[in-house]
Write a protein that holds these residues in place. Structure first.
Motif, PDB file in Angstrom:
ATOM      1  N   VAL A  82      44.498  15.123  45.373  1.00 44.80           N
ATOM      2  CA  VAL A  82      44.296  16.336  44.581  1.00 44.80           C
ATOM      3  C   VAL A  82      45.277  17.423  45.002  1.00 44.80           C
ATOM      4  CG1 VAL A  82      42.672  18.208  44.070  1.00 44.80           C
ATOM      5  CG2 VAL A  82      41.879  15.834  44.065  1.00 44.80           C
ATOM      6  N   ILE A  83      45.471  17.595  46.296  1.00 46.77           N
ATOM      7  CA  ILE A  83      46.414  18.616  46.771  1.00 46.77           C
ATOM      8  C   ILE A  83      47.821  18.353  46.227  1.00 46.77           C
ATOM      9  CG2 ILE A  83      47.644  19.460  48.820  1.00 46.77           C
ATOM     10  CD1 ILE A  83      44.906  20.717  48.531  1.00 46.77           C
ATOM     11  N   HIS A 146      38.946  21.016  55.285  1.00 49.18           N
ATOM     12  CA  HIS A 146      38.270  22.256  54.862  1.00 49.18           C
ATOM     13  C   HIS A 146      39.290  23.340  54.523  1.00 49.18           C
ATOM     14  CE1 HIS A 146      35.447  25.644  54.967  1.00 49.18           C
ATOM     15  NE2 HIS A 146      36.296  26.246  55.783  1.00 49.18           N
ATOM     16  N   GLN A 147      40.296  23.514  55.381  1.00 49.84           N
ATOM     17  CA  GLN A 147      41.279  24.576  55.160  1.00 49.84           C
ATOM     18  C   GLN A 147      42.076  24.329  53.879  1.00 49.84           C
ATOM     19  OE1 GLN A 147      43.781  25.378  58.542  1.00 49.84           O
ATOM     20  NE2 GLN A 147      45.023  26.902  57.445  1.00 49.84           N
ATOM     21  N   LEU A 148      42.467  23.084  53.639  1.00 48.79           N
ATOM     22  CA  LEU A 148      43.203  22.761  52.408  1.00 48.79           C
ATOM     23  C   LEU A 148      42.348  23.025  51.173  1.00 48.79           C
ATOM     24  CD1 LEU A 148      45.020  19.456  53.446  1.00 48.79           C
ATOM     25  CD2 LEU A 148      46.150  21.526  52.571  1.00 48.79           C
ATOM     26  N   ALA A 149      41.065  22.718  51.258  1.00 51.15           N
ATOM     27  CA  ALA A 149      40.175  22.938  50.126  1.00 51.15           C
ATOM     28  C   ALA A 149      40.085  24.422  49.787  1.00 51.15           C
ATOM     29  CB  ALA A 149      38.794  22.374  50.430  1.00 51.15           C
ATOM     30  N   ILE A 150      39.913  25.260  50.811  1.00 50.14           N
ATOM     31  CA  ILE A 150      39.839  26.707  50.592  1.00 50.14           C
ATOM     32  C   ILE A 150      41.156  27.231  50.049  1.00 50.14           C
ATOM     33  CG2 ILE A 150      39.446  28.943  51.690  1.00 50.14           C
ATOM     34  CD1 ILE A 150      36.970  27.141  51.580  1.00 50.14           C
ATOM     35  N   TRP A 151      42.262  26.754  50.623  1.00 53.13           N
ATOM     36  CA  TRP A 151      43.600  27.198  50.185  1.00 53.13           C
ATOM     37  C   TRP A 151      43.829  26.867  48.707  1.00 53.13           C
ATOM     38  CZ3 TRP A 151      47.899  23.693  49.254  1.00 53.13           C
ATOM     39  CH2 TRP A 151      49.102  24.333  48.985  1.00 53.13           C
ATOM     40  N   ASP A 152      43.400  25.697  48.300  1.00 56.54           N
ATOM     41  CA  ASP A 152      43.666  25.275  46.921  1.00 56.54           C
ATOM     42  C   ASP A 152      42.686  25.878  45.923  1.00 56.54           C
ATOM     43  OD1 ASP A 152      44.817  23.248  44.849  1.00 56.54           O
ATOM     44  OD2 ASP A 152      42.644  22.937  44.790  1.00 56.54           O
ATOM     45  N   ALA A 153      41.392  25.863  46.242  1.00 60.42           N
ATOM     46  CA  ALA A 153      40.381  26.174  45.220  1.00 60.42           C
ATOM     47  C   ALA A 153      39.524  27.393  45.534  1.00 60.42           C
ATOM     48  CB  ALA A 153      39.472  24.958  45.014  1.00 60.42           C
ATOM     49  N   GLY A 154      39.669  27.978  46.715  1.00 64.10           N
ATOM     50  CA  GLY A 154      38.880  29.157  47.049  1.00 64.10           C
ATOM     51  C   GLY A 154      37.574  28.843  47.741  1.00 64.10           C
ATOM     52  N   SER A 155      37.056  27.641  47.538  1.00 66.81           N
ATOM     53  CA  SER A 155      35.825  27.217  48.206  1.00 66.81           C
ATOM     54  C   SER A 155      35.783  25.700  48.243  1.00 66.81           C
ATOM     55  CB  SER A 155      34.587  27.742  47.467  1.00 66.81           C
ATOM     56  OG  SER A 155      34.434  27.083  46.222  1.00 66.81           O
ATOM     57  N   GLU A 156      34.998  25.169  49.174  1.00 68.28           N
ATOM     58  CA  GLU A 156      34.842  23.715  49.236  1.00 68.28           C
ATOM     59  C   GLU A 156      34.181  23.195  47.965  1.00 68.28           C
ATOM     60  OE1 GLU A 156      33.049  21.614  52.342  1.00 68.28           O
ATOM     61  OE2 GLU A 156      34.652  21.977  53.810  1.00 68.28           O
ATOM     62  N   GLU A 157      33.207  23.938  47.459  1.00 67.88           N
ATOM     63  CA  GLU A 157      32.483  23.489  46.272  1.00 67.88           C
ATOM     64  C   GLU A 157      33.427  23.324  45.081  1.00 67.88           C
ATOM     65  OE1 GLU A 157      31.647  25.994  48.211  1.00 67.88           O
ATOM     66  OE2 GLU A 157      29.811  25.248  49.171  1.00 67.88           O
ATOM     67  N   ALA A 158      34.304  24.303  44.888  1.00 75.74           N
ATOM     68  CA  ALA A 158      35.243  24.226  43.767  1.00 75.74           C
ATOM     69  C   ALA A 158      36.231  23.083  43.956  1.00 75.74           C
ATOM     70  CB  ALA A 158      35.987  25.553  43.615  1.00 75.74           C
ATOM     71  N   PHE A 159      36.634  22.853  45.201  1.00 74.45           N
ATOM     72  CA  PHE A 159      37.579  21.767  45.456  1.00 74.45           C
ATOM     73  C   PHE A 159      36.920  20.415  45.250  1.00 74.45           C
ATOM     74  CE2 PHE A 159      40.002  18.770  48.054  1.00 74.45           C
ATOM     75  CZ  PHE A 159      41.294  19.027  47.607  1.00 74.45           C
ATOM     76  N   VAL A 160      35.682  20.281  45.702  1.00 70.60           N
ATOM     77  CA  VAL A 160      34.956  19.017  45.508  1.00 70.60           C
ATOM     78  C   VAL A 160      34.805  18.713  44.022  1.00 70.60           C
ATOM     79  CG1 VAL A 160      32.703  17.904  45.795  1.00 70.60           C
ATOM     80  CG2 VAL A 160      33.799  19.026  47.739  1.00 70.60           C
ATOM     81  N   ASP A 161      34.616  19.734  43.214  1.00 68.80           N
ATOM     82  CA  ASP A 161      34.574  19.520  41.758  1.00 68.80           C
ATOM     83  C   ASP A 161      35.880  18.893  41.275  1.00 68.80           C
ATOM     84  OD1 ASP A 161      32.017  20.501  41.502  1.00 68.80           O
ATOM     85  OD2 ASP A 161      32.654  22.517  40.887  1.00 68.80           O
ATOM     86  N   ARG A 199      46.118   2.850  45.106  1.00 70.66           N
ATOM     87  CA  ARG A 199      47.281   2.481  44.291  1.00 70.66           C
ATOM     88  C   ARG A 199      47.874   3.701  43.607  1.00 70.66           C
ATOM     89  NH1 ARG A 199      45.357  -1.715  40.191  1.00 70.66           N
ATOM     90  NH2 ARG A 199      47.594  -1.952  39.773  1.00 70.66           N
ATOM     91  N   ALA A 200      47.003   4.582  43.109  1.00 68.79           N
ATOM     92  CA  ALA A 200      47.482   5.792  42.440  1.00 68.79           C
ATOM     93  C   ALA A 200      48.158   6.729  43.438  1.00 68.79           C
ATOM     94  CB  ALA A 200      46.329   6.499  41.748  1.00 68.79           C
ATOM     95  N   ALA A 201      47.575   6.879  44.617  1.00 69.01           N
ATOM     96  CA  ALA A 201      48.138   7.790  45.616  1.00 69.01           C
ATOM     97  C   ALA A 201      49.492   7.321  46.121  1.00 69.01           C
ATOM     98  CB  ALA A 201      47.157   7.944  46.782  1.00 69.01           C
TER      99      ALA A 201
END
Length: 389
Positions: A82-83, A146-161, A199-201
């Motif tokens: 995702v990142i 955790h840090q990458l999730a916050i950096w990308d989406a603002g919160s872990e919850e939004a990143f997990v989505d 395979r996709a990654a």
């Protein structure tokens, strides 16, 4: 009478000099052929699950196709995926910098108390995106997930989505993410789903480059080592380990398999292997992977798909025939029981049939063989030429 004789003579001459009609060509070669032989018995694990896929050939098989289970840090493959979708890197690009905050340090300390896999960070430290991905994928740092999730989406919850949206797009029907690190037992998947993701990654060059690194150097933490003990063994060049009490030992892996002049890419997964702790779990996983890789190298070889024997027939309008055969045996890389798509192209002779005349091709797995006539066919008789319509 002279006029009639002349007309007959002219008509006969026309009949005798007309071009012969094109022949018809039929083959018994199907649109798919199976590699002959008895399918190999693979050493699948007695517990947990496994899956093997070879790029360009297909699924070699799998085991333990039960309900989805915890996958531990293999979840970080989706985090990296995702990142890199959101923030692509090319070549040697380092990407933007992530500044370690006081909250990031507090998160590190909380996780440290529970014995999680981490890399040391200090407030104000600056990590490039590539640094962070290396810390995520090599020593499997939960705090960096955790840090990458916050950096990308603002919160872990939004990143997990975003992680779950990506899983849906890839068709991972038995996968659900609850966190970006895989520490939570509610982050679940299957070996088959994770092979699709792997395979996709691997199609992302930077991802493929990072997971093959034996080690890297990042700020503050210094040298970080890849937890994948199989790296470099039997062609293994990634992808990600995982282990928790609930997940057991897990490995999503990729290996280069050489068959003759070809190098094939195998993507596989062995999940949920038993053990009292992480070293035991991963050691059990690696034992299974080693056995599977040995079996793959014995099974995936060059096989004869089609013999140089009659596989069709050319037939003329006057009833002459000649069998048609591949010029040489058609051989492909695969394994017994593999279904291989086959493409046949034909060019029927326009007139007479000569021995060894090329009348088409048959192709499978990128290997093409010419189709040729096995013998010459008789020319039409004078009577047939004179009386044909």
């Amino acid at each position: 009478m002279l006029v009639l004789a002349g007309l007959l003579g002219t008509g006969s001459a026309v009949q005798l000099t007309r071009d012969n009609p094109a022949a018809t060509l039929t083959t018994s070669i199907g649109s798919t052929l199976r590699v002959p032989g008895k399918p190999a018995t693979m050493p699948w694990p007695g517990e947990g699950s496994a899956e093997l896929m070879i790029e360009g050939l297909g699924r070699l098989g799998g085991s333990g196709g039960g309900p989805a289970k915890a996958i531990g840090s293999v979840a970080k493959v989706m985090t990296a995926f995702v990142i890199l979708q959101e923030h692509p890197l090319n070549g040697n690009q380092e990407g933007p910098e992530l500044t370690v905050s006081a909250e990031d340090v507090a998160d590190y300390e909380r996780r440290k108390a529970t014995g999680q896999s981490l890399v040391h960070v200090v407030e104000g430290e600056e990590l490039t995106q590539r640094d962070a991905l290396e810390a995520l994928m090599l020593p499997s740092a939960n705090n960096i997930a955790h840090q990458l999730a916050i950096w990308d989406a603002g919160s872990e919850e939004a990143f997990v989505d975003k992680m779950n949206d990506a899983a849906d797009e890839l068709g991972l029907a038995n996968t659900h993410y609850s966190d970006p690190s895989g520490f939570l037992p509610t982050t679940i998947s299957t070996a088959a789903d994770q092979v699709i993701l792997g395979r996709a990654a691997l199609k992302m060059p930077v991802f493929a480059e990072i997971v093959e690194l034996p080690d890297a150097t990042i700020p503050v933490a210094g040298q970080i080592n890849n937890y994948n003990d199989l790296l470099g063994e039997s062609g293994v060049f990634g992808i990600k380990t995982g282990s928790t009490d609930q997940a057991g030992g897990c490995l999503l892996f990729a290996s280069r398999v050489k068959v003759g002049s070809r190098t094939l890419i195998l993507v596989g997964a062995v999940f949920n292997q038993p053990g009292a702790n992480t070293p035991e779990q991963l050691a059990a996983t690696n034992r299974v992977v080693r056995k599977l890789l040995t079996a793959v190298r014995k099974t995936v070889k060059e096989y004869q798909l089609l013999a140089a024997a009659p596989a069709g027939k050319v037939e003329t309008e006057w009833g002459a025939t000649a069998t048609v055969s591949p010029a040489t045996p058609l051989k492909v890389v695969g394994w017994p029981g593999l279904s291989v798509p086959v493409k046949v192209e034909t060019t029927p002779p326009a007139a007479g049939i000569a021995a060894g005349q090329e009348v088409g091709t048959v192709e499978a797995s990128g290997v093409r063989v010419k189709l040729r006539t096995d013998a010459a066919a008789p020319e039409p008789s004078l009577w047939w030429k004179l009386t044909r319509f």
